[in-house]
Scaffold this motif. Structure first.
Motif, PDB file in Angstrom:
ATOM      1  N   SER A 110       0.824  -1.210   0.000  1.00  0.00           N
ATOM      2  CA  SER A 110       0.000   0.000   0.000  1.00  0.00           C
ATOM      3  C   SER A 110       0.858   1.260   0.000  1.00  0.00           C
ATOM      4  CB  SER A 110      -0.930  -0.003   1.220  1.00  0.00           C
ATOM      5  OG  SER A 110      -1.806  -1.110   1.202  1.00  0.00           O
ATOM      6  N   VAL A 111       1.895   1.280   0.823  1.00  0.00           N
ATOM      7  CA  VAL A 111       2.777   2.448   0.900  1.00  0.00           C
ATOM      8  C   VAL A 111       3.522   2.644  -0.412  1.00  0.00           C
ATOM      9  CG1 VAL A 111       4.823   3.402   2.028  1.00  0.00           C
ATOM     10  CG2 VAL A 111       3.018   2.338   3.397  1.00  0.00           C
ATOM     11  N   PHE A 116       4.720   5.945  -5.120  1.00  0.00           N
ATOM     12  CA  PHE A 116       4.938   6.054  -6.554  1.00  0.00           C
ATOM     13  C   PHE A 116       3.904   6.954  -7.205  1.00  0.00           C
ATOM     14  CE2 PHE A 116       7.812   2.343  -6.673  1.00  0.00           C
ATOM     15  CZ  PHE A 116       8.746   2.841  -7.568  1.00  0.00           C
ATOM     16  N   LEU A 117       2.696   6.907  -6.664  1.00  0.00           N
ATOM     17  CA  LEU A 117       1.622   7.701  -7.250  1.00  0.00           C
ATOM     18  C   LEU A 117       1.749   9.176  -6.901  1.00  0.00           C
ATOM     19  CD1 LEU A 117      -1.068   7.554  -8.840  1.00  0.00           C
ATOM     20  CD2 LEU A 117      -2.223   7.386  -6.634  1.00  0.00           C
ATOM     21  N   MET A 118       2.027   9.478  -5.649  1.00  0.00           N
ATOM     22  CA  MET A 118       2.061  10.858  -5.190  1.00  0.00           C
ATOM     23  C   MET A 118       3.385  11.546  -5.502  1.00  0.00           C
ATOM     24  SD  MET A 118      -0.949  11.044  -4.057  1.00  0.00           S
ATOM     25  CE  MET A 118      -0.900  12.669  -3.308  1.00  0.00           C
ATOM     26  N   TYR A 119       4.472  10.787  -5.555  1.00  0.00           N
ATOM     27  CA  TYR A 119       5.795  11.369  -5.803  1.00  0.00           C
ATOM     28  C   TYR A 119       6.515  10.588  -6.911  1.00  0.00           C
ATOM     29  CZ  TYR A 119       4.547  12.945  -1.113  1.00  0.00           C
ATOM     30  OH  TYR A 119       3.870  13.446  -0.017  1.00  0.00           O
ATOM     31  N   LEU A 199      -5.051   3.202   5.977  1.00  0.00           N
ATOM     32  CA  LEU A 199      -6.154   4.164   5.868  1.00  0.00           C
ATOM     33  C   LEU A 199      -5.646   5.534   5.437  1.00  0.00           C
ATOM     34  CD1 LEU A 199      -8.323   3.235   8.994  1.00  0.00           C
ATOM     35  CD2 LEU A 199      -8.734   2.643   6.597  1.00  0.00           C
ATOM     36  N   TYR A 200      -4.468   5.933   5.923  1.00  0.00           N
ATOM     37  CA  TYR A 200      -3.894   7.219   5.515  1.00  0.00           C
ATOM     38  C   TYR A 200      -3.576   7.223   4.017  1.00  0.00           C
ATOM     39  CZ  TYR A 200      -0.535  11.033   5.037  1.00  0.00           C
ATOM     40  OH  TYR A 200       0.131  12.158   4.613  1.00  0.00           O
ATOM     41  N   CYS A 201      -2.968   6.132   3.536  1.00  0.00           N
ATOM     42  CA  CYS A 201      -2.666   6.040   2.100  1.00  0.00           C
ATOM     43  C   CYS A 201      -3.947   6.108   1.277  1.00  0.00           C
ATOM     44  CB  CYS A 201      -1.919   4.748   1.806  1.00  0.00           C
ATOM     45  SG  CYS A 201      -0.250   4.653   2.509  1.00  0.00           S
ATOM     46  N   SER A 202      -5.002   5.454   1.743  1.00  0.00           N
ATOM     47  CA  SER A 202      -6.285   5.483   1.029  1.00  0.00           C
ATOM     48  C   SER A 202      -6.857   6.897   1.011  1.00  0.00           C
ATOM     49  CB  SER A 202      -7.283   4.526   1.699  1.00  0.00           C
ATOM     50  OG  SER A 202      -6.779   3.213   1.745  1.00  0.00           O
ATOM     51  N   TRP A 203      -6.818   7.564   2.156  1.00  0.00           N
ATOM     52  CA  TRP A 203      -7.383   8.913   2.259  1.00  0.00           C
ATOM     53  C   TRP A 203      -6.656   9.898   1.354  1.00  0.00           C
ATOM     54  CZ3 TRP A 203      -5.091  13.053   5.467  1.00  0.00           C
ATOM     55  CH2 TRP A 203      -5.879  14.212   5.471  1.00  0.00           C
ATOM     56  N   LYS A 204      -5.324   9.861   1.363  1.00  0.00           N
ATOM     57  CA  LYS A 204      -4.542  10.783   0.541  1.00  0.00           C
ATOM     58  C   LYS A 204      -4.733  10.493  -0.951  1.00  0.00           C
ATOM     59  CE  LYS A 204      -1.958  13.497   1.679  1.00  0.00           C
ATOM     60  NZ  LYS A 204      -2.114  14.956   1.888  1.00  0.00           N
ATOM     61  N   GLU A 221      -4.251   6.065 -13.426  1.00  0.00           N
ATOM     62  CA  GLU A 221      -3.314   5.398 -12.532  1.00  0.00           C
ATOM     63  C   GLU A 221      -3.717   5.579 -11.073  1.00  0.00           C
ATOM     64  OE1 GLU A 221      -0.996   3.380 -13.258  1.00  0.00           O
ATOM     65  OE2 GLU A 221      -1.144   3.620 -15.420  1.00  0.00           O
ATOM     66  N   LYS A 222      -4.257   6.756 -10.745  1.00  0.00           N
ATOM     67  CA  LYS A 222      -4.699   6.992  -9.369  1.00  0.00           C
ATOM     68  C   LYS A 222      -5.859   6.074  -9.005  1.00  0.00           C
ATOM     69  CE  LYS A 222      -3.191  11.800  -8.853  1.00  0.00           C
ATOM     70  NZ  LYS A 222      -3.608  13.206  -8.656  1.00  0.00           N
ATOM     71  N   ARG A 223      -6.771   5.867  -9.959  1.00  0.00           N
ATOM     72  CA  ARG A 223      -7.900   4.962  -9.688  1.00  0.00           C
ATOM     73  C   ARG A 223      -7.400   3.533  -9.474  1.00  0.00           C
ATOM     74  NH1 ARG A 223     -10.319   8.061 -14.021  1.00  0.00           N
ATOM     75  NH2 ARG A 223     -11.866   9.525 -13.168  1.00  0.00           N
ATOM     76  N   LYS A 224      -6.430   3.114 -10.276  1.00  0.00           N
ATOM     77  CA  LYS A 224      -5.869   1.774 -10.108  1.00  0.00           C
ATOM     78  C   LYS A 224      -5.181   1.635  -8.745  1.00  0.00           C
ATOM     79  CE  LYS A 224      -5.029   0.984 -15.046  1.00  0.00           C
ATOM     80  NZ  LYS A 224      -3.981   0.780 -16.078  1.00  0.00           N
ATOM     81  N   ALA A 225      -4.407   2.669  -8.388  1.00  0.00           N
ATOM     82  CA  ALA A 225      -3.723   2.626  -7.096  1.00  0.00           C
ATOM     83  C   ALA A 225      -4.720   2.605  -5.949  1.00  0.00           C
ATOM     84  CB  ALA A 225      -2.787   3.826  -6.963  1.00  0.00           C
ATOM     85  N   LEU A 226      -5.762   3.447  -6.065  1.00  0.00           N
ATOM     86  CA  LEU A 226      -6.777   3.490  -5.010  1.00  0.00           C
ATOM     87  C   LEU A 226      -7.493   2.152  -4.894  1.00  0.00           C
ATOM     88  CD1 LEU A 226      -8.343   5.122  -2.913  1.00  0.00           C
ATOM     89  CD2 LEU A 226      -9.887   5.845  -4.739  1.00  0.00           C
ATOM     90  N   LYS A 227      -7.737   1.507  -6.033  1.00  0.00           N
ATOM     91  CA  LYS A 227      -8.402   0.207  -6.031  1.00  0.00           C
ATOM     92  C   LYS A 227      -7.601  -0.811  -5.234  1.00  0.00           C
ATOM     93  CE  LYS A 227     -10.218  -3.277  -9.235  1.00  0.00           C
ATOM     94  NZ  LYS A 227     -10.337  -3.652 -10.674  1.00  0.00           N
ATOM     95  N   MET A 228      -6.280  -0.841  -5.461  1.00  0.00           N
ATOM     96  CA  MET A 228      -5.456  -1.803  -4.728  1.00  0.00           C
ATOM     97  C   MET A 228      -5.349  -1.450  -3.250  1.00  0.00           C
ATOM     98  SD  MET A 228      -1.592  -3.203  -5.382  1.00  0.00           S
ATOM     99  CE  MET A 228      -2.187  -4.609  -6.326  1.00  0.00           C
TER     100      MET A 228
END
Length: 339
Positions: A110-111, A116-119, A199-204, A221-228
């Motif tokens: 998750s982290v 990778f998504l945010m930075y 939960l923090y990773c999901s919220w951000k 890509e954000k939707r895919k990351a959020l899905k996982m």
């Protein structure tokens, strides 16, 4: 046991039958799913995808847990253990090591997706050395952290075990303040902190989806990351939350701190269900790989899997394509380095 040391009627009858049934159900799909996952991930090792290191270790933890189930099933069906106290303690210890290793690597996945998504520019180096070190450190921490489980069940008088193992192992008497401190630390480090991180990773990630300046590729890509990440959070809650609620209660029962027979009977039913839900994680994780990872699903559906490891995926790093030299191109390329 009640105050006089006797067992309340039917206290262990349900748990042994339930463990035997559930472990039998988990065994085959867990074995096939995790062997298949490792087979597919072998192909990922030849690519520059960093999060696959954590998925491989998660599959190894799940597979190790599944491989220990036949001995547990045999014991709960025969209600007798003849393989020695050492092997009994090792299998007992292995159960908790694999459970908390699964928690650790779910958090790592998750982290990694979140970072990778945010930075993407900061984490676009696809070298896997750092991830390997994180995995090694995780296994060491988990193995050391789980030592209290078998140590609290060890007894100097092996004949006292009378061919008993697992749920029938006696619990050492521990001072009340020490036991409360141990359970509190275990709950905070082994469950609450990992849950808060996921939960923090999901919220951000959810907040990042609401940004108006996001590119269409970025949103995908954000939707895919959020899905996982959300899937990891749901599995985490379903598989591990019940156990970490029942664990302190079960410890109080086994250490004879709770003596009321009705309360003991309720806990003796709830705890096996919670523990089997935690074991069910070994079957659920391969499903996560399939439904949340396009690459996993695509490669698994191919007839020529071994020959397709290098196909249809851009290399991480610099590209010779002029279109990839722009900031947008580098962003998309960095996002392809994730799973």
């Amino acid at each position: 046991m009640a105050a006089n040391g006797t067992i309340c009627n039917g206290e262990n009858d349900f748990s042994k039958r339930f463990y035997a049934i559930m472990y039998t159900i988990i065994l085959v799909p867990g074995l096939i799913g995790n062997i298949l996952a490792l087979w597919v991930f072998y192909g990922y090792m030849k690519e520059t995808k960093r999060a696959v290191i954590f998925m491989i270790n998660l599959a190894i933890a799940d597979l190790a847990q599944v491989l220990s189930l036949p001995l547990r099933i045999f014991y709960y069906l025969s209600e007798s253990w003849h393989l020695g106290n050492g092997l009994c303690m090792f299998c007992f210890y292995l159960k908790y090591v694999n459970m908390y290793a699964s928690i650790y690597f779910l958090v790592c996945i998750s982290v990694k997706r979140f970072l990778f998504l945010m930075y993407p520019f900061k984490f676009n180096d696809c070298k896997r050395t750092f991830d390997v070190y994180v995995c090694i450190a995780g296994w060491v921490i988990v193995c050391l952290g789980c030592l209290p489980f078998p140590l609290l069940r060890l007894t100097s008088n092996e004949t006292h075990l009378n061919n008993k193992c697992f749920v029938d192992l006696p619990v050492k008497s521990v001072d009340g303040r020490i036991s409360i401190s141990m359970m509190t630390i275990g709950e905070l480090v082994g469950f609450i902190t990992p849950l808060l991180i996921i939960l923090y990773c999901s919220w951000k990630t959810v907040l990042s989806l609401k940004e108006k300046n996001s590119l269409s590729q970025d949103l995908g890509e954000k939707r895919k990351a959020l899905k996982m990440i959300l899937t990891c959070a749901v599995v985490f809650l379903i598989c591990f939350a019940p156990y970490h609620f029942s664990f302190p209660l079960d410890f109080l029962v086994k250490s004879n701190k709770i003596q009321d027979c009705y309360a003991r009977k309720v806990i003796s039913i709830f705890h096996p269900v919670a523990l089997c839900l935690a074991s069910l994680n070994s079957c659920v994780d391969p499903v996560i790989y399939y439904f949340t990872t396009d690459e996993f699903r695509r490669r698994l559906s191919r007839q020529d899997l071994p020959d397709s490891f290098h196909l249809h995926q851009p290399r991480c790093g610099h590209s010779n394509d002029p279109e990839q030299s722009s900031s947008t191109g580098r962003l998309v390329e960095s996002l392809h380095c994730t799973l």
